[in-house]
Each structure stands twice: as structure tokens, then as C-alpha cells.
Design a protein around this motif. Structure first.
Motif: not given
Length: 294
Positions: A203-211
Motif C-alpha cells: 500500500t504505502t511504500g513505508f521504507s527502511e529510512e522511514d522506519l
């Protein structure tokens, strides 16, 4: 494009308040929220998400890809319009969808790509909901529970005086005015959260950087959001369980049950974080590792 997360995470946040009101209840005169059955204090998930949003906004200052959708004094319609302008859509959204059946996905992808909190928590985008577009409701990969205090709290009402008089008429009659504020002398709160790699991928593309930014925001969510009403608040520990797979290797409740927060036996009334002991079971399920951040 940043790499989307591939592992599921579950986490526990421990934070405390000293002589402050961590989350006032507007239905009770802004007193600290309390579970009436147990007397334990409550802090809503919405309150915690607000702190995380505030930190990201302060840290990134609207850097591309890190906008904040749920923002003070910014109507959602204004943010929604950015995606429509980018895609060259105007007028009737239903008609636009007939012309371009893939419009839903394009709008969703634009909003997730440009707004960190949509990419993280999801959102209900009213403009698109009213336009009968399926992208109006985005389910985010990161979810938080209500925080609950470890022990019952006893909110106190403190009477204060002020020399700032409101009206000219009052100034002629008196030199001070009375007021009140509600505080919790001390409370240690525990919240639990979840990060779904499956929703991030789909869905959203939540990334390792976002984490990594999420962990940073949680650890510092009170540091740049001080106020007299909230007193002394601090995140004391963030306990992160990492699964070796996208869908997870153990139920979340088993991992949360492995975290034990207990008041020390010799302490009658807790007044600091040092009055508690925090332990995590070492025999975790296979495929799960634990990291304690503070």
C-alpha cells in the motif's frame, strides 16, 4: 526509491510524566484521562501520533517526501489538491475516474510518496472519499495502542493565581485572578505498537529510512514539544521486536507479554522511573530478536 521494509516489527514504548497532564480529557474539564474501573491513566493513540508528526515536521521541515498531512491550520482539502494538480485533474472526480480507471492508484501513490504520516499511519482523505475514489482511505502499516499507566494515578487539581487580568473592568476591582490546572504527580505509561511489512509493500511504500525516522521520532517525541501543561515528560525506553519475515514469526501478544514492568517491592508510591524494574524474557520465539533503545 527507498527500499520498502521486509520485516514485521512489534514494539513497546515506556514514557513517564512528572507534575504534568499527559493527555487532557475535554469531556472532563481537561483532567488527565483515567480508566474509571482501574484508576490507571490513559493517553490516546491520536495524542502519541501527534507527537510523532510534530517531531518529523520539526526535523524535516517539509523536505520533499516528508510532508505532514494531518497538520494544524492546514485543511485536508488543500493537501488533497496537490495530488490533483500534479495529475492534471480538475472538476468532477467521478468523471475523471471514468476517463482514467487507474486514477485511484495514482492519487494514492502520490499522497503516500509525499506525506510521511500517510505513508506511516495511513489516512482518510475526505476529498477522494466524497469523489467515490477507493484511494480515499489508506490503511497505514504503523499502528499504536492507547498508552496505559503501570499503576493507578491520582490526578491533582492545583489552584494558581495570575496577575494578567482579562478585562479593564476586572482590573479596577482586583489585582489577580484565580485559575486551576490538573497534574499527575508521577506516572509511568506503556504503549504498544505494530509495523506491518505486508501493508508497507502493498500500500504505502513505508521504507527502511522511514522506519529509522519513526524510532527516532518516538524516542524524541517529547523533547521538542514542551509545554507548561505537560510537565516533565520523557520516553524512557523503546523495546523493538524484529521478525525474520514479512508476516511475522510469533503473535504480538506473546512478545508484549515478554516485557515486564514492575514497581520495586520497597517502593510504596512511585515518583520516578528508578522506582521500577523493566525486564524482557530472553527465551523469545524462533525468528524474533529484541533491541532495547533508550
Amino acid at each position: 526509491m527507498a527500499e520498502v521494509i521486509k520485516n514485521r516489527y512489534d514494539f513497546v514504548i515506556l514514557f513517564d510524566v512528572e507534575n504534568g497532564n499527559p493527555n487532557g480529557d475535554p469531556d472532563a474539564g481537561n483532567m488527565p484521562r483515567v480508566d474509571p474501573e482501574t484508576g490507571c491513566g490513559l493517553v490516546t493513540d491520536v495524542c502519541l501520533k501527534r507527537k510523532i508528526r510534530n517531531y518529523v515536521e520539526t526535523c524535516k521541515e517539509d523536505e520533499p517526501g516528508y510532508g505532514i498531512y494531518i497538520k494544524d491550520e492546514v485543511p485536508l482539502q488543500r493537501s488533497d489538491a496537490q495530488s490533483l494538480a500534479y495529475l492534471g485533474v480538475s472538476g468532477d472526480l467521478k468523471a475523471a475516474k471514468k476517463d482514467d480507471p487507474s486514477l485511484d492508484g495514482k492519487i494514492r501513490d502520490f499522497m503516500c510518496r509525499n506525506f510521511y504520516d500517510i505513508r506511516t499511519f495511513g489516512a482518510v482523505m475526505t476529498t477522494f472519499v466524497k469523489g467515490a475514489l477507493n484511494c480515499g482511505q489508506v490503511r497505514g502499516p504503523v499502528q499504536l495502542s492507547f498508552a496505559r499507566s503501570i499503576d493507578p494515578i491520582l490526578p491533582q487539581e492545583v489552584t494558581i493565581t495570575r496577575v494578567a487580568i482579562t478585562t479593564e473592568a476586572d482590573a479596577e476591582r482586583k489585582g489577580t485572578e484565580m485559575g486551576r490546572k490538573y497534574i499527575v504527580p508521577y506516572g509511568l505509561y506503556r504503549a504498544e505498537g505494530y509495523v506491518s511489512a505486508n501493508l508497507a509493500r502493498k500500500t504505502t511504500g513505508f521504507s527502511e529510512e522511514d522506519l529509522q525516522l519513526l524510532w527516532q521520532a518516538i524516542l524524541n517525541m517529547f523533547e521538542n514539544d514542551r509545554s507548561a501543561a505537560r510537565g516533565k515528560m520523557a520516553v524512557r525506553e523503546l523495546i523493538v521486536f524484529r521478525h525474520d519475515s514479512e508476516l511475522g514469526n510469533a503473535p504480538a501478544y506473546k512478545l508484549f507479554d515478554a516485557v515486564h514492568v514492575k514497581r520495586k517491592a520497597e517502593v510504596t508510591v512511585a515518583r520516578s522511573y528508578n522506582d521500577y524494574t523493566v525486564t524482557v524474557d530472553e527465551d523469545l520465539p524462533a525468528g524474533v530478536t529484541c533491541e532495547r533503545l533508550a
